[in-house]
Design a protein around this motif. Structure first.
Motif, PDB file in Angstrom:
ATOM      1  N   THR A 195       0.815  -1.212   0.000  1.00 54.38           N
ATOM      2  CA  THR A 195       0.000   0.000   0.000  1.00 54.38           C
ATOM      3  C   THR A 195       0.855   1.272   0.000  1.00 54.38           C
ATOM      4  O   THR A 195       2.060   1.243   0.262  1.00 54.38           O
ATOM      5  CB  THR A 195      -0.914   0.028   1.233  1.00 54.38           C
ATOM      6  N   LEU A 196       0.190   2.390  -0.255  1.00 57.46           N
ATOM      7  CA  LEU A 196       0.856   3.689  -0.173  1.00 57.46           C
ATOM      8  C   LEU A 196       1.462   3.918   1.202  1.00 57.46           C
ATOM      9  O   LEU A 196       2.481   4.603   1.343  1.00 57.46           O
ATOM     10  CB  LEU A 196      -0.138   4.819  -0.457  1.00 57.46           C
ATOM     11  N   GLU A 197       0.835   3.343   2.209  1.00 54.87           N
ATOM     12  CA  GLU A 197       1.315   3.514   3.582  1.00 54.87           C
ATOM     13  C   GLU A 197       2.481   2.603   3.911  1.00 54.87           C
ATOM     14  O   GLU A 197       3.007   2.633   5.025  1.00 54.87           O
ATOM     15  CB  GLU A 197       0.166   3.260   4.567  1.00 54.87           C
ATOM     16  N   GLY A 198       2.868   1.755   2.941  1.00 51.05           N
ATOM     17  CA  GLY A 198       4.012   0.874   3.142  1.00 51.05           C
ATOM     18  C   GLY A 198       3.680  -0.455   3.787  1.00 51.05           C
ATOM     19  O   GLY A 198       4.585  -1.163   4.241  1.00 51.05           O
ATOM     20  N   HIS A 199       2.402  -0.818   3.818  1.00 43.82           N
ATOM     21  CA  HIS A 199       2.001  -2.087   4.427  1.00 43.82           C
ATOM     22  C   HIS A 199       1.944  -3.181   3.362  1.00 43.82           C
ATOM     23  O   HIS A 199       1.276  -3.021   2.334  1.00 43.82           O
ATOM     24  CB  HIS A 199       0.635  -1.961   5.104  1.00 43.82           C
ATOM     25  N   TRP A 200       2.642  -4.287   3.629  1.00 45.76           N
ATOM     26  CA  TRP A 200       2.610  -5.451   2.741  1.00 45.76           C
ATOM     27  C   TRP A 200       1.473  -6.348   3.219  1.00 45.76           C
ATOM     28  O   TRP A 200       1.513  -6.885   4.323  1.00 45.76           O
ATOM     29  CB  TRP A 200       3.936  -6.186   2.794  1.00 45.76           C
ATOM     30  N   LEU A 201       0.460  -6.530   2.387  1.00 47.73           N
ATOM     31  CA  LEU A 201      -0.719  -7.294   2.764  1.00 47.73           C
ATOM     32  C   LEU A 201      -0.849  -8.520   1.885  1.00 47.73           C
ATOM     33  O   LEU A 201      -0.825  -8.421   0.652  1.00 47.73           O
ATOM     34  CB  LEU A 201      -1.978  -6.439   2.618  1.00 47.73           C
ATOM     35  N   SER A 202      -0.969  -9.691   2.497  1.00 48.19           N
ATOM     36  CA  SER A 202      -1.279 -10.894   1.737  1.00 48.19           C
ATOM     37  C   SER A 202      -2.740 -10.839   1.316  1.00 48.19           C
ATOM     38  O   SER A 202      -3.599 -10.385   2.082  1.00 48.19           O
ATOM     39  CB  SER A 202      -1.022 -12.151   2.579  1.00 48.19           C
TER      40      SER A 202
END
Length: 232
Positions: A195-202
């Motif tokens: 995400t733009l916020e830098g969160h890596w989401l499966s």
């Protein structure tokens, strides 16, 4: 270790700066990263990556095929791209196409199956095998599934099986609206979203697919969305 895809979102930037922006947001998830003392440790995912949309390209909004902000690899057709500003990506066409195909498969199977006694999914017979493998072997479970009249008739129709799959009772058993919605939501996601916020989401399952779509839909039109292939 295998190659996988992540859809990366970065803030608006010049086309030439996109690789650097992706590198910045990918950096915290580098296998080779050395964490500073006291720094929160995050799960790492990759050891190398590249921009690559092959097989999961975004369609381009009609009329913007030549926009220089689009990101393309060698040989990418003009109507497709590996990424670009979210406002230039046609997110609705893949969803609509998947929804129409899902509706056609559902309705075709329901019409076909209505001429036969109700069938059970393979999971029903597999559960019986797992519960008593000595008296109900795996071969018997498979035979009992395949000899159901509707499934036996389906196996003689490879064209129909291509459309509805080999076990349509299992995946065409929900209500039509749910099936169509889930198919539409599954058209765009990759296994991960950064995400733009830098969160890596499966991203997995209908809920993950829904969140992926909702996130892309709420991005600013000038945010950059890119397909990235990584080795991890």
């Amino acid at each position: 270790m295998a190659k996988e895809r992540v859809t990366v979102c970065v803030p608006r930037c010049d086309p030439g700066d996109v690789p650097r922006a992706i590198g910045t947001v990918m950096a915290p998830y580098d296998y080779n990263r050395v964490f500073a003392p006291g720094e929160p440790v995050v799960e790492t995912w990759w050891d190398y990556w590249r921009i690559d949309g092959r097989g999961c390209e975004f369609p381009v909004v009609p009329g913007h095929e030549d926009d220089p902000r689009l990101i393309r690899g060698t040989g990418t057709p003009s109507g497709l791209c590996a990424g670009g500003p979210r406002g230039l990506l046609d997110l609705e066409t893949p969803r609509a196409r998947a929804a129409a195909e899902a509706r056609r498969a559902f309705e075709t199977w329901q019409e076909f199956a209505s001429g036969y006694p109700p069938a059970r999914p393979m999971s029903h017979f597999w559960s019986r095998y797992v519960a008593d493998p000595e008296h109900y072997p795996q071969a018997r479970a498979l035979e009992d599934f395949r000899t159901q009249p509707a499934i036996a008739a389906l196996m003689e129709r490879p064209d129909l099986e291509d459309l509805v799959g080999g076990d349509p009772v299992a995946h065409l058993g929900n209500d039509l609206d749910t099936h169509v919605r889930d198919a539409a939501n599954a058209a765009l996601p990759t296994p991960a979203l950064l995400t733009l916020e830098g969160h890596w989401l499966s991203v997995a399952g209908p809920e993950g697919d829904r969140h992926f779509n909702d996130y892309l839909d709420t991005l600013p039109p000038d945010a950059i969305v890119v397909r990235v292939l990584y080795h991890g």
